[in-house]
Write a protein that holds these residues in place. Structure first.
Motif, PDB file in Angstrom:
ATOM      1  N   PHE A 395       0.817  -1.209   0.000  1.00  0.00           N
ATOM      2  CA  PHE A 395       0.000   0.000   0.000  1.00  0.00           C
ATOM      3  C   PHE A 395       0.858   1.269   0.000  1.00  0.00           C
ATOM      4  CE2 PHE A 395      -2.167  -3.547   1.972  1.00  0.00           C
ATOM      5  CZ  PHE A 395      -3.287  -3.641   1.156  1.00  0.00           C
ATOM      6  N   GLU A 396       2.167   1.094  -0.271  1.00  0.00           N
ATOM      7  CA  GLU A 396       3.069   2.238  -0.345  1.00  0.00           C
ATOM      8  C   GLU A 396       3.690   2.313  -1.741  1.00  0.00           C
ATOM      9  OE1 GLU A 396       5.930   2.599   2.727  1.00  0.00           O
ATOM     10  OE2 GLU A 396       4.438   2.494   4.330  1.00  0.00           O
ATOM     11  N   SER A 397       4.363   3.430  -2.020  1.00  0.00           N
ATOM     12  CA  SER A 397       5.026   3.595  -3.316  1.00  0.00           C
ATOM     13  C   SER A 397       6.387   4.247  -3.114  1.00  0.00           C
ATOM     14  CB  SER A 397       4.177   4.469  -4.239  1.00  0.00           C
ATOM     15  OG  SER A 397       4.901   4.770  -5.423  1.00  0.00           O
ATOM     16  N   ARG A 398       7.352   3.825  -3.918  1.00  0.00           N
ATOM     17  CA  ARG A 398       8.649   4.501  -3.947  1.00  0.00           C
ATOM     18  C   ARG A 398       8.860   5.200  -5.292  1.00  0.00           C
ATOM     19  NH1 ARG A 398       7.638   3.482   0.261  1.00  0.00           N
ATOM     20  NH2 ARG A 398       8.625   2.171   1.845  1.00  0.00           N
ATOM     21  N   TRP A 399       8.003   4.897  -6.257  1.00  0.00           N
ATOM     22  CA  TRP A 399       8.194   5.444  -7.602  1.00  0.00           C
ATOM     23  C   TRP A 399       8.151   6.973  -7.599  1.00  0.00           C
ATOM     24  CZ3 TRP A 399      10.266   4.364 -11.975  1.00  0.00           C
ATOM     25  CH2 TRP A 399       9.984   5.147 -13.083  1.00  0.00           C
ATOM     26  N   ASN A 400       7.216   7.542  -6.802  1.00  0.00           N
ATOM     27  CA  ASN A 400       7.089   9.003  -6.798  1.00  0.00           C
ATOM     28  C   ASN A 400       8.361   9.693  -6.290  1.00  0.00           C
ATOM     29  OD1 ASN A 400       6.826   8.113  -4.203  1.00  0.00           O
ATOM     30  ND2 ASN A 400       4.819   9.010  -3.812  1.00  0.00           N
ATOM     31  N   LYS A 401       9.212   8.960  -5.558  1.00  0.00           N
ATOM     32  CA  LYS A 401      10.451   9.549  -5.048  1.00  0.00           C
ATOM     33  C   LYS A 401      11.556   9.597  -6.109  1.00  0.00           C
ATOM     34  CE  LYS A 401      11.857   8.822  -0.885  1.00  0.00           C
ATOM     35  NZ  LYS A 401      12.330   8.220   0.386  1.00  0.00           N
ATOM     36  N   VAL A 402      11.440   8.736  -7.134  1.00  0.00           N
ATOM     37  CA  VAL A 402      12.545   8.613  -8.102  1.00  0.00           C
ATOM     38  C   VAL A 402      12.142   8.987  -9.524  1.00  0.00           C
ATOM     39  CG1 VAL A 402      13.683   6.804  -6.747  1.00  0.00           C
ATOM     40  CG2 VAL A 402      12.057   6.148  -8.530  1.00  0.00           C
ATOM     41  N   ALA A 403      10.848   9.180  -9.770  1.00  0.00           N
ATOM     42  CA  ALA A 403      10.353   9.392 -11.143  1.00  0.00           C
ATOM     43  C   ALA A 403      11.056  10.556 -11.831  1.00  0.00           C
ATOM     44  CB  ALA A 403       8.838   9.616 -11.121  1.00  0.00           C
ATOM     45  N   THR A 418       4.583   1.288 -17.850  1.00  0.00           N
ATOM     46  CA  THR A 418       3.857   0.890 -16.635  1.00  0.00           C
ATOM     47  C   THR A 418       4.501  -0.342 -16.005  1.00  0.00           C
ATOM     48  OG1 THR A 418       1.796   1.764 -17.517  1.00  0.00           O
ATOM     49  CG2 THR A 418       1.603   0.174 -15.729  1.00  0.00           C
ATOM     50  N   ALA A 419       4.802  -1.348 -16.843  1.00  0.00           N
ATOM     51  CA  ALA A 419       5.398  -2.592 -16.343  1.00  0.00           C
ATOM     52  C   ALA A 419       6.736  -2.323 -15.667  1.00  0.00           C
ATOM     53  CB  ALA A 419       5.565  -3.589 -17.490  1.00  0.00           C
ATOM     54  N   VAL A 420       7.576  -1.517 -16.315  1.00  0.00           N
ATOM     55  CA  VAL A 420       8.903  -1.220 -15.769  1.00  0.00           C
ATOM     56  C   VAL A 420       8.769  -0.440 -14.453  1.00  0.00           C
ATOM     57  CG1 VAL A 420      11.047   0.067 -16.178  1.00  0.00           C
ATOM     58  CG2 VAL A 420      10.070  -1.332 -18.004  1.00  0.00           C
ATOM     59  N   GLN A 421       7.856   0.525 -14.428  1.00  0.00           N
ATOM     60  CA  GLN A 421       7.637   1.300 -13.193  1.00  0.00           C
ATOM     61  C   GLN A 421       7.235   0.386 -12.037  1.00  0.00           C
ATOM     62  OE1 GLN A 421       4.688   4.293 -14.020  1.00  0.00           O
ATOM     63  NE2 GLN A 421       6.062   5.519 -15.285  1.00  0.00           N
TER      64      GLN A 421
END
Length: 685
Positions: A395-403, A418-421
């Motif tokens: 229920f968490e994300s790290r993508w928004n920190k590195v995008a 999407t798949a890679v993300q």
């Protein structure tokens, strides 16, 4: 510890950082198969009684665990004995899977204990509210089962009741916070080793590549609606993680897969496996078939959107779909006879739409066959603690920190991105369970390269099935402020004696030396790196004299034509290190001036040359291009090495009219007039 493995520094650090949540992983193996409960149940008890580095305390704890397991697990044929004990003593303690449901007729909750074959056990509303997972698939627990003779005498009485409940699957809401706090004491490499030991593997016995693949297997546990395929040889432990490590995963063995069981039973509205579990894994996927014709289509729809329909009602779920299976041949042969989805069921193997919904194709062939030496005898995190933390990470994300630090190349479609993300996000959550930790570029790049490789493997198979829309598979990325575009390939497509279609990194070029009196034409790769300084150094020792001459001519032409070739960049303020690699019997490296010059320009510009390109041409000090006398031989060698494009001096055009019709259709020939023309035609658009 044992005679074969002593406590190491990582064991000590782990025991300090996660006091009470660690267990000797080889102890857990002792209970495997002895008792009718999964491995993580034994580990839970070991974590309680044997979470120590003191051998004596471990030995005492082991005796306690052994006694509890033998006294409290219900073996086949002993059900009535437990019931009788409950009647005689008033209550009995046991370890079992417990679920609950609301009985609307009596407005009461009823528990079910499968090992005692009891379906109508009384349980208080307070216990159900405290452990809501009783209503969504249940969990293993230490249960105190009471028996009331007065209720037994009543008509339709329910004498058995749950007096007490202690979950074996950890339901602490603070578990993830505790993991995040403990993680700060480890380096990234140490933490990867902790994760691998926690699922039973010994990282010291595995290659770096095998470790990466095992970490990829963990991504579906921390990423919602994650779809993956892993195919490879038998006996590499593909289903181990989904069967023994986490209570949030469910393994479906090969055979008929019913739509009602997977998604929803239209008759009674009962939700299926994808609603009840974080991960649903199809084992031996080649033997799986659906009981309804539209089963694969329902699954495709679910894999795309995370939704499926029951009549007019749309139901959301976040269980990932994982398919694992075996190759009967090696990877190279599988690619020669078909494509890597070949072992899938007939209705799936050539379905490019289904493939497009798969976020990662994990290369199971890079994991060795399991043997005793691969299993750890060191400490790891207790499985139920690990599984609970993974569940909360979903229920968490790290993508928004590195995008903002990443840019993907133009070859990636929307679904590819999407798949890679999703894969990157999952890998980073595994490495950084705390949201406040700074994600370093090195770890981000590791995750990005793995994610691009695993998605590209899907795309390569789609291309083999024959669909033109998937022909561009040259996946690339740029990281941070660096403008260099880096390309990622799938290792199984590489060949030692042939060039690939992927662009090489800036500073690298394929060239053919036309040879001379003493040697035939040969394929070479020139690798150039640059740094501060003001010279050109050939790293080969000894350096072939003909190649040293080619480099000297390339260097002088670069200085003389710098403005036309590299613009404002001053080549004299850079030190270039050059390495020559020969791929044939030819070793001299004669007449490689043009490829060498293009490699120098490429590294200065920070731009790659086109993939599949071979450059031919010698230079003289005045900037002229040397004539090519054996152009047909050179072209035939380029075709043999699987080049897609050959860049040659225009003076060779008439000779190449003698190239056979069969050969001329296999390669694209580009002609150049001078060094600048060669560079413009060689650079990636």
């Amino acid at each position: 510890m044992t005679e074969t493995a002593a406590i190491d520094a990582l064991d000590v650090l782990l025991a300090e950082a996660f006091d009470g949540y660690v267990v000797r992983k080889d102890l857990a193996v002792k209970f495997k198969g002895q008792y009718p409960v999964p491995t993580y149940v034994g580990e839970f008890l070991l974590g309680r009684y044997c979470a120590s580095t003191d051998p004596e305390e471990i030995a005492e704890g082991l005796e306690v665990v052994q006694r509890l397991m033998s006294e409290r697990t219900v073996r086949a044929g002993t059900q009535e004995l437990f019931k009788a004990r409950a009647r005689e003593r008033g209550s009995v303690k046991l370890i079992d899977l417990v679920t609950a449901r609301l009985d609307a007729k009596t407005d009461a909750y009823l528990a079910e204990l499968p090992s005692l074959q009891l379906k109508d056990v009384r349980i208080s509303p307070e216990l159900v509210q405290e452990h809501e997972r009783l209503l969504t698939g249940g969990f293993y627990a230490e249960i105190e089962l009471e028996y009331d003779a007065f209720i037994a005498a009543e008509k339709n009485g329910r004498p058995f009741g749950v007096a007490g409940l202690r979950p074996i699957q950890l339901s602490k809401r603070t578990a993830l916070d505790e993991m995040a706090e403990g993680r700060k004491r480890f380096t990234t490499q140490q933490w990867k080793h902790v994760l691998l030991r926690s699922v039973g593997f010994e990282p010291e016995a595995l290659t770096q590549r095998a470790q990466d693949i095992l970490l990829l297997r963990m991504v579906p546990f921390v990423e919602r609606n994650y779809n993956a395929v892993e195919l490879g040889p038998r006996g590499t432990g593909k289903s181990h993680l989904f069967q023994q490590v986490s209570p949030y995963a469910h393994l479906v063995s090969g055979g008929k897969a019913s739509v009602a069981r997977m998604f929803v039973n239209n008759a009674n509205g009962q939700r299926g496996l994808v609603c009840q579990y974080d991960v649903v894994c199809f084992d031996e996927v080649s033997g799986v078939s659906f009981d309804q014709k539209d089963g694969v289509n329902i699954m495709k729809g679910y894999m795309e959107s995370g939704e499926f329909s029951r009549g007019r009602e749309s139901i959301r779920a976040d269980g990932g779909v994982i398919m694992v299976g075996n190759f009967d041949v090696d990877v190279a042969h599988q690619q020669r006879v078909g494509h890597l989805f070949g072992p899938m069921p007939p209705e799936m193997r050539d379905d490019t739409a289904l493939m497009d919904r798969i976020h990662a194709f994990i290369p199971g062939w890079d994991v060795p066959k399991l043997h005793a030496g691969l299993f750890t005898r060191h400490f790891g995190l207790v499985s139920d603690f690990l599984a609970e933390c993974w569940h909360q990470l979903r229920f968490e994300s790290r993508w928004n920190k590195v995008a903002a630090r990443l840019r993907f190349g133009g070859a990636l479609s929307g679904r590819d991105t999407t798949a890679v993300q999703r894969t990157v996000n999952g890998l980073l959550k595994l490495l950084y369970p705390g949201n406040d930790q700074e994600i370093v570029d090195e770890d981000l790049e590791w995750a990005v390269r793995l994610a691009l490789e695993c998605r590209r493997r899907v795309k390569e198979q789609q291309k083999r099935v024959g669909s033109a829309e998937f022909r561009n598979t040259h996946f690339s990325y740029q990281l941070g402020d660096d403008d260099i575009e880096k390309f990622v390939n799938t290792p199984e497509l590489q060949s030692d004696d042939a060039i690939g279609t992927d662009p090489l990194p800036p500073g690298q070029v394929w060239g053919i030396s036309p040879g001379g009196q003493d040697e035939h034409a040969g394929l070479y790769r020139i690798d150039v790196t640059e740094g501060p300084g003001s010279s050109v150094r050939v790293l080969n020792n000894p350096a072939p004299r003909p190649f040293v001459e080619s480099i000297k001519y390339a260097e002088q032409n670069l200085y003389a034509q710098a403005l036309q070739l590299v613009g404002e960049r001053d080549p004299r303020s850079h030190e270039f290190s050059v390495q020559l690699r020969a791929f044939d019997a030819s070793r001299g490296g004669a007449l490689l001036g043009v490829p060498a010059l293009l490699a120098l320009c490429s590294v200065l510009l920070g731009k790659s040359l086109k993939g599949g390109l071979i450059v031919v041409g010698g230079l003289n000090l005045g900037g002229g291009i040397d004539p090519l006398y054996n152009a047909v031989d050179v072209a035939e060698l380029a075709i043999e090495k699987r080049a897609t494009t050959l860049l040659v001096p225009v003076s060779a055009r008439r000779q190449l009219n003698d190239l056979s019709d069969e050969m001329i259709t296999k390669i694209n020939i580009l002609y150049y007039t001078d060094a600048r023309d060669a560079l413009l035609k060689a650079l990636m658009e």
